[in-house]
Design a protein around this motif. Structure first.
Motif, mmCIF file in Angstrom:
data_model
loop_
_atom_site.group_PDB
_atom_site.id
_atom_site.type_symbol
_atom_site.label_atom_id
_atom_site.label_comp_id
_atom_site.label_asym_id
_atom_site.label_seq_id
_atom_site.Cartn_x
_atom_site.Cartn_y
_atom_site.Cartn_z
ATOM 1 N N ARG A 342 0.852 -1.185 0.000
ATOM 2 C CA ARG A 342 0.000 0.000 0.000
ATOM 3 C C ARG A 342 0.878 1.221 0.000
ATOM 4 N N VAL A 425 -7.140 17.042 8.568
ATOM 5 C CA VAL A 425 -7.259 15.960 9.543
ATOM 6 C C VAL A 425 -8.025 14.795 8.936
ATOM 7 N N LEU A 429 -6.821 10.966 8.447
ATOM 8 C CA LEU A 429 -7.597 9.807 8.921
ATOM 9 C C LEU A 429 -7.772 8.800 7.797
ATOM 10 N N ILE A 430 -8.090 9.313 6.627
ATOM 11 C CA ILE A 430 -8.299 8.432 5.477
ATOM 12 C C ILE A 430 -7.002 7.724 5.095
ATOM 13 N N GLU A 432 -4.456 7.092 7.110
ATOM 14 C CA GLU A 432 -4.188 6.118 8.175
ATOM 15 C C GLU A 432 -5.050 4.876 7.995
ATOM 16 N N GLY A 433 -6.298 5.091 7.673
ATOM 17 C CA GLY A 433 -7.200 3.971 7.450
ATOM 18 C C GLY A 433 -6.780 3.144 6.246
ATOM 19 N N ARG A 436 -3.858 1.025 7.181
ATOM 20 C CA ARG A 436 -4.108 0.116 8.304
ATOM 21 C C ARG A 436 -3.924 -1.366 7.977
ATOM 22 N N PRO A 437 -4.477 -1.868 6.860
ATOM 23 C CA PRO A 437 -4.337 -3.302 6.593
ATOM 24 C C PRO A 437 -2.884 -3.767 6.505
#
Lengths: 462, 261
Positions: A342, A425, A429-430, A432-433, A436-437
């Motif tokens: 990613r 912000v 968040l997006i 980071e999300g 995440r996987p």
């Protein structure tokens, strides 16, 4: 037609370089051979990475100066404890070691100017030493474990024939780590390798060689760092690095590499594992630095039952150019691989992500999957995601791939903002999300946190 | 404004289009805190367009009109500013945000809306508030660690909208068909969320196609939207009448009236 004499380096320079480092004659011979290969091999022609701007003449001149006058590395300092580096070491190195897990063994290399000896320091858990684990600089290993180095250094994993930059590496390798884990030894604490390069240093050829005997088990966390300023004289530092993993039968290694070279560095790094039967190699790779980086990472699944999984995270912004090739080469039966990548692109960065899974004839009952996703945050950044699976064996369990390149979903962004979250912000968040996987698959919380901080810093700078 | 009215959303002759197509064609409505308004209307009447336009969705173009929240020009604000001023929209189809947990999202939202300038809610207080509201909405505690709306059922998504509303404590909330696709039990939970916020600081616009939800959240006013504007306003009996007689009845009524003039 231009005569290439300015690019020629006399063999005698390499010989004196090796002699100053007290290297065995076979090593000096290898350097000379690699030099010959370097001069004979043309510049690589890569699809989407144009090397015509690379000032090879300047690099060869710098190399000549290094071969002529670079001193041998300083003897490795044995530390009293893993965090025991004092204020004479670069602040970034001290900080890096503060974050090391308790009980981890470490080896640190600092490469300042070419005229300065490379400094190294090490702490190896005495219990591990007692059980036969060896953690050394390449120079030490050439003196203390020459047979091991001779057998494995740039032989099967990353030979000097693997392209012009690996040939250069073979000729000029100047800093290295050798880790040896004997049969049956399973380390509970990770081994940490830190390599730090001064901003003004024009060349670096770092090498990591990891040899695991049967049923050995280790986690290695490697950080490559440098200060980020433009080099004096305007020549961008060149790094040509190699990581070799020789995985014996039923061995396992979790190898984490965080690349945060300065954003003026041009790096060509090959990492390759050669795997014996039933071995397992986990690659966890973070690529964040460099003006230009070309990385070629591969697991050669030679023995039956071998498996390898790659987790790759990258974030390129500004003017960075990233060209990454991830490869899984299935030769043995019942071998298994998985690639999960990613990446995020911002600014005017260019990101090329290629994954090649090759299931050769004879690799029966093998299974492979790859997944690559790139998130493009800015309209000027460009992404290329090229998955490819080549199957030459008819009896294969599964072979699949998926790749996406996308932008921030406007509906998601609106949704987050509608809850009062400011746009910057919300994007963070997006991102980071999105990561995440892959972050969840990193076996070290400290490394996850480190990556988060790097990502936050890159987003904040936008 | 009376002493009771602490907040007011004033919509004046609003015209909104989507892809150059006019949808809201001159809508005027004032919602004060302390009041619950129901907004009903047939499909295509522009209810959702109104909701999105109020919140500032980029796809919706304001052609003309005014929206003031406590006297301030809402249309000049970005969506996050509007939320920070106390406006909330419960989406009909909430977006799924991969990899972001409900808890971390809520914390970011709460800190943005209720905090700011270092007035962030301390983590312990936040967690206490979250537990409280999740209990109110009969949500399992594991819910907070799930990824935002990913794999949520329709009911879970709506409940999650209500959780956000309960945590953010807006001044004026717009609920866009929050009852659609829900069974009675789920609707009661939505009603519980709204009713728990009822008070002099809270006003709501409950947009619905059916009137079921208005049985559990008793509205002070009911408006009917047709073809982009409000065609009739009344009390809660209007909702019951519509339920009984249908939108065609009202359409006929309106047609007769205009003929009679």
């Amino acid at each position: 037609m231009e005569v290439q004499s300015t690019l020629a380096i006399e063999r005698s320079l390499v010989e004196s370089y090796g002699a100053r480092r007290a290297e065995p004659s076979w090593m000096v011979e290898r350097r000379a051979e690699a030099l010959r290969l370097f001069e004979e091999t043309p510049m690589p022609q890569w699809d989407r990475t144009d090397l015509s701007g690379l000032d090879m003449e300047a690099y060869v001149q710098a190399l000549r100066r290094a071969l002529e006058s670079a001193p041998a590395p300083a003897p490795v300092v044995d530390l009293a404890s893993p965090k025991g580096v004092d204020g004479s070491w670069p602040a970034a190195v001290v900080e890096e070691l503060q974050g090391v897990q308790a009980g981890s063994s470490v080896i640190v290399h600092v490469a300042a100017g070419i005229e300065t000896p490379v400094r190294s320091a090490r702490w190896l858990d005495p219990e591990l030493a007692r059980r036969g684990v060896r953690l050394m600089s390449l120079t030490e290993a050439l003196a203390q474990m020459p047979d091991l180095v001779r057998a494995h250094f740039m032989t099967r994993a990353v030979p000097a024939s693997q392209g012009k930059f690996m040939a250069l590496h073979g000729a000029a390798c100047d800093v290295g780590t050798v880790l040896f884990v004997p049969r049956g030894v399973q380390l509970e604490q990770p081994i940490q390798i830190v390599t730090w390069m001064d901003a003004a240093r024009p060349l670096l050829f770092p090498h990591t060689l990891i040899v695991l005997e049967d049923e050995a088990r280790v986690t290695v966390i490697e950080s490559q760092m440098s200060a980020g300023a433009e080099a004096a004289g305007g020549v961008r530092p060149l790094v040509a690095g190699a990581v070799e993993i020789v995985a014996g039968p039923s061995s396992r290694i979790d190898y984490v590499a965080l690349q945060t070279w300065g954003t003026h560095v041009q790096s060509f790094t090959n990492r390759r594992a050669v795997q014996d039967r039933d071995s397992q190699v986990e690659w966890i790779l973070g690529e964040f630095g460099c003006a230009l980086t070309r990385g070629e990472f591969e697991s050669a699944l030679e023995g039956s039952g071998a498996s390898s999984h790659t987790v790759l995270v990258f974030f390129a912004d500004g003017q960075q150019h990233l060209d990454l090739l991830n490869s899984m080469d299935h030769r043995g039966t019942h071998t298994e691989s998985d690639i999960a990548a990613r990446g995020v692109l911002n600014g005017q960065a260019r990101g090329i992500y290629r994954a090649v899974t090759h299931i050769r004839s004879g690799a029966r009952e093998s299974g492979a999957y790859q997944k690559g996703n790139i998130l493009v945050l800015s309209p000027d950044a460009r992404a290329d995601a090229n998955p490819s699976v080549v199957v030459e064996e008819s009896e294969v369990q599964r072979a699949g791939h998926a790749a996406t390149v996308g932008q921030v979903d406007r509906e998601q962004l609106f949704y987050l903002m509608s809850r009062g979250i400011p746009e910057k912000v919300a994007i963070a968040l997006i991102v980071e999300g999105f990561l995440r996987p892959v972050l969840d698959r990193i076996p070290s919380e400290a490394v996850q946190e480190r990556i988060r901080r790097i990502v936050t810093a890159k987003l904040g700078a936008a | 404004m009376s002493e009771q009215t602490r907040h007011e959303l004033k919509i004046v002759d609003l015209h909104v289009s989507v892809d150059d197509k006019p949808i809201v064609k001159g809508l005027t409505l004032t919602i004060r805190s302390g009041e619950i308004h129901g907004l009903m209307g047939p499909n295509g009447s522009g209810k959702t367009t109104l909701a999105f336009a109020l919140m500032g969705h980029p796809r919706y173009t304001i052609e003309s009109g005014q929206v003031l929240l406590d006297g301030e020009d809402v249309l000049a604000m970005s969506p996050d500013e509007r939320a920070r001023k106390g406006l909330f929209l419960a989406f009909q189809y909430p977006a799924e945000v991969q990899g972001v947990t409900v808890a971390s999202f809520l914390r970011a939202a709460v800190n943005s809306v209720r905090g700011g300038d270092g007035k962030e809610l301390p983590i312990a207080e936040f967690q206490k508030l979250l537990r409280e509201k999740m209990e109110l909405l009969e949500m399992d505690r594991s819910f907070a660690s799930r990824y935002l709306n990913e794999g949520f059922s329709g009911g879970e998504k709506k409940r999650n909208e209500m959780l956000q509303m309960a945590m953010l404590q807006p001044h004026i909330a717009v609920l866009d068909e929050t009852d659609s696709g829900l069974d009675i039990d789920a609707i009661k939970i939505v009603a519980r969320a709204v009713n728990s916020l009822r008070g002099p600081d809270f006003g709501a616009l409950i947009i619905t196609h059916y009137q079921r939800i208005l049985r559990y959240i008793e509205p002070d006013y009911v408006h009917v939207m047709m073809d982009g504007r409000i065609v009739r306003s009344g009390g809660k009996e209007l909702a019951e009448e519509l339920e009984e007689k249908g939108y065609d009845w009202l359409r006929q009524q309106l047609a007769d009236q205009s003929v009679a003039r």
